[in-house]
Design an enzyme around this catalytic site. Structure first.
Site, PDB file in Angstrom:
ATOM      1  N   LYS A 225       2.318  10.199   4.869  1.00 57.17           N
ATOM      2  CA  LYS A 225       3.493  10.991   4.452  1.00 57.17           C
ATOM      3  C   LYS A 225       4.134  10.403   3.197  1.00 57.17           C
ATOM      4  O   LYS A 225       4.354  11.101   2.213  1.00 57.17           O
ATOM      5  CB  LYS A 225       4.533  11.049   5.597  1.00 57.17           C
ATOM      6  CG  LYS A 225       4.001  11.659   6.886  1.00 57.17           C
ATOM      7  CD  LYS A 225       5.056  11.747   7.962  1.00 57.17           C
ATOM      8  CE  LYS A 225       5.522  10.415   8.524  1.00 57.17           C
ATOM      9  NZ  LYS A 225       4.499   9.675   9.303  1.00 57.17           N
TER      10      LYS A 225
ATOM     11  N   ARG B 238      11.543  15.013  14.537  1.00 56.04           N
ATOM     12  CA  ARG B 238      10.496  14.420  15.374  1.00 56.04           C
ATOM     13  C   ARG B 238      10.629  14.850  16.821  1.00 56.04           C
ATOM     14  O   ARG B 238       9.950  14.310  17.690  1.00 56.04           O
ATOM     15  CB  ARG B 238      10.579  12.901  15.321  1.00 56.04           C
ATOM     16  CG  ARG B 238      10.183  12.372  13.974  1.00 56.04           C
ATOM     17  CD  ARG B 238       9.890  10.905  14.046  1.00 56.04           C
ATOM     18  NE  ARG B 238       9.933  10.398  12.698  1.00 56.04           N
ATOM     19  CZ  ARG B 238       8.998   9.612  12.187  1.00 56.04           C
ATOM     20  NH1 ARG B 238       7.985   9.215  12.889  1.00 56.04           N
ATOM     21  NH2 ARG B 238       9.117   9.202  10.951  1.00 56.04           N
TER      22      ARG B 238
ATOM     23  N   ARG C  28      -1.303  -1.825   5.255  1.00 54.69           N
ATOM     24  CA  ARG C  28      -0.226  -1.337   4.379  1.00 54.69           C
ATOM     25  C   ARG C  28       0.671  -2.483   3.890  1.00 54.69           C
ATOM     26  O   ARG C  28       1.016  -3.386   4.638  1.00 54.69           O
ATOM     27  CB  ARG C  28       0.657  -0.336   5.137  1.00 54.69           C
ATOM     28  CG  ARG C  28       1.906  -0.005   4.299  1.00 54.69           C
ATOM     29  CD  ARG C  28       2.668   1.172   4.752  1.00 54.69           C
ATOM     30  NE  ARG C  28       2.915   1.158   6.175  1.00 54.69           N
ATOM     31  CZ  ARG C  28       3.375   2.202   6.835  1.00 54.69           C
ATOM     32  NH1 ARG C  28       3.625   3.314   6.198  1.00 54.69           N
ATOM     33  NH2 ARG C  28       3.587   2.125   8.118  1.00 54.69           N
TER      34      ARG C  28
ATOM     35  N   ARG D 193       5.872  -4.345   6.742  1.00 55.87           N
ATOM     36  CA  ARG D 193       6.963  -3.795   7.564  1.00 55.87           C
ATOM     37  C   ARG D 193       6.989  -4.400   8.965  1.00 55.87           C
ATOM     38  O   ARG D 193       5.936  -4.659   9.531  1.00 55.87           O
ATOM     39  CB  ARG D 193       6.777  -2.283   7.676  1.00 55.87           C
ATOM     40  CG  ARG D 193       7.963  -1.516   7.131  1.00 55.87           C
ATOM     41  CD  ARG D 193       7.647  -0.075   6.990  1.00 55.87           C
ATOM     42  NE  ARG D 193       7.506   0.604   8.272  1.00 55.87           N
ATOM     43  CZ  ARG D 193       7.288   1.916   8.374  1.00 55.87           C
ATOM     44  NH1 ARG D 193       7.185   2.650   7.297  1.00 55.87           N
ATOM     45  NH2 ARG D 193       7.179   2.480   9.558  1.00 55.87           N
TER      46      ARG D 193
ATOM     47  N   ARG E 244       4.287   3.632  18.529  1.00 60.01           N
ATOM     48  CA  ARG E 244       4.778   4.730  17.670  1.00 60.01           C
ATOM     49  C   ARG E 244       3.919   5.977  17.854  1.00 60.01           C
ATOM     50  O   ARG E 244       4.427   7.096  17.896  1.00 60.01           O
ATOM     51  CB  ARG E 244       4.779   4.294  16.197  1.00 60.01           C
ATOM     52  CG  ARG E 244       6.014   3.471  15.845  1.00 60.01           C
ATOM     53  CD  ARG E 244       5.749   2.486  14.719  1.00 60.01           C
ATOM     54  NE  ARG E 244       5.421   3.112  13.459  1.00 60.01           N
ATOM     55  CZ  ARG E 244       4.822   2.451  12.446  1.00 60.01           C
ATOM     56  NH1 ARG E 244       4.496   1.177  12.582  1.00 60.01           N
ATOM     57  NH2 ARG E 244       4.568   3.069  11.326  1.00 60.01           N
TER      58      ARG E 244
END
Ligand code: AP5
Length: 222
Positions: free
Chosen positions: A18, A94, A129, A158, A169
């Site tokens: 995203k 969400r 990431r 993160r 998640r």
């Protein structure tokens, strides 16, 4: 008459791409990128009460309560820049209740983009990431490595980007995804998000170009 600015939502599992697509879309279309996760991380960084509460949920991979999220996102979308240029909302809604809280008109999207990516790819994307705290750019050690050594040494990771946390998640995402999809069926664009970022963008780009052309044609005929 000037066409109305675009209102776009982008959704998909954790690490489906995203944020990466938003960076490319905003560059071409000039929309204001609003990411629910980024707004929450900004609250955490400034040490607010909302931020403290939000972090507890984010660490468990759960949805932060609507009391914190809904107003925060609505307020951001209502600011003059987003109203004038149009907005690109990432990571909201969400749940069905978040979609309902947005109502039928003011915050109804023109297009609801869904990035579809198989789960085994998602875990690899999360683990590799990295974020550049200076430019806000998203990198991946294998798929989008940093351009220079100077950037490489300042990249951060993160707090919820571990295999264990991404699985949590994903579970939350899977519990809610169908309910959210059913709210926007009439404006949904499903995109194969497992391709390269350029190929993913090409699919989105053609839908946005068409939307803008239709809009110009309609506003011209008014
Ligand atoms: P949020 O920050 O939104 O995280 P997320 O949904 O888990 O999504 P990510 O940011 O992890 O991934 P992304 O899809 O943007 O992927 P990216 O482009 O970085 O939310 C975090 C938490 O906040 C939630 O768990 C929740 O607790 C809370 N929250 C947020 N919104 C909420 C809401 N509305 N209500 C309640 N709580 C909320 O890409 C990932 C990696 O893959 C990168 O390294 C990238 O370089 C790479 N990559 C991207 N595209 C490609 C490609 N095509 N090919 C190869 N690699 C690629």
């Amino acid at each position: 008459a000037k066409p109305e600015p675009l209102k776009i939502m982008i959704s998909g599992a954790p690490a489906s791409g995203k944020g990466t697509q938003c960076e490319i879309i905003t560059k071409k279309y000039g929309l204001v990128h609003v990411a629910a996760g980024d707004l929450l991380r900004a609250e955490i960084a400034s040490g607010t009460e909302n931020g403290k509460q939000a972090k507890e949920y984010m660490e468990k991979g759960q949805l932060v309560p609507n009391e914190i999220v809904v107003m925060m996102v609505k307020e951001r979308l209502s600011k003059p820049d987003a109203q004038e240029k149009g907005w690109l909302l990432d990571g909201y809604p969400r749940s069905a209740s978040q979609a309902i809280a947005f109502g039928e008109v003011e915050f109804k999207p023109d297009l609801f983009i869904v990035l579809e990516v198989p789960e085994e790819i998602l875990v690899e994307r999360v683990i590799g990431r990295r974020l550049d705290p200076v430019t806000g750019r998203i990198y991946h050690l294998k798929y989008s490595p940093p351009e220079t050594e100077e950037i490489a040494v300042r990249l951060t990771h993160r707090f919820d980007d571990t295999e264990e946390k991404v699985k949590l998640r994903l579970r939350t995402h899977n519990q809610n995804v169908e309910a959210v999809l059913s709210m926007y069926e009439d404006v949904t664009l499903k995109v194969d998000g497992s391709a390269s970022k350029e190929e993913v963008f090409a699919q989105i780009d053609s839908a946005l170009t068409k939307l803008l052309e239709d809009r110009k044609a309609t506003s011209g005929s008014l």
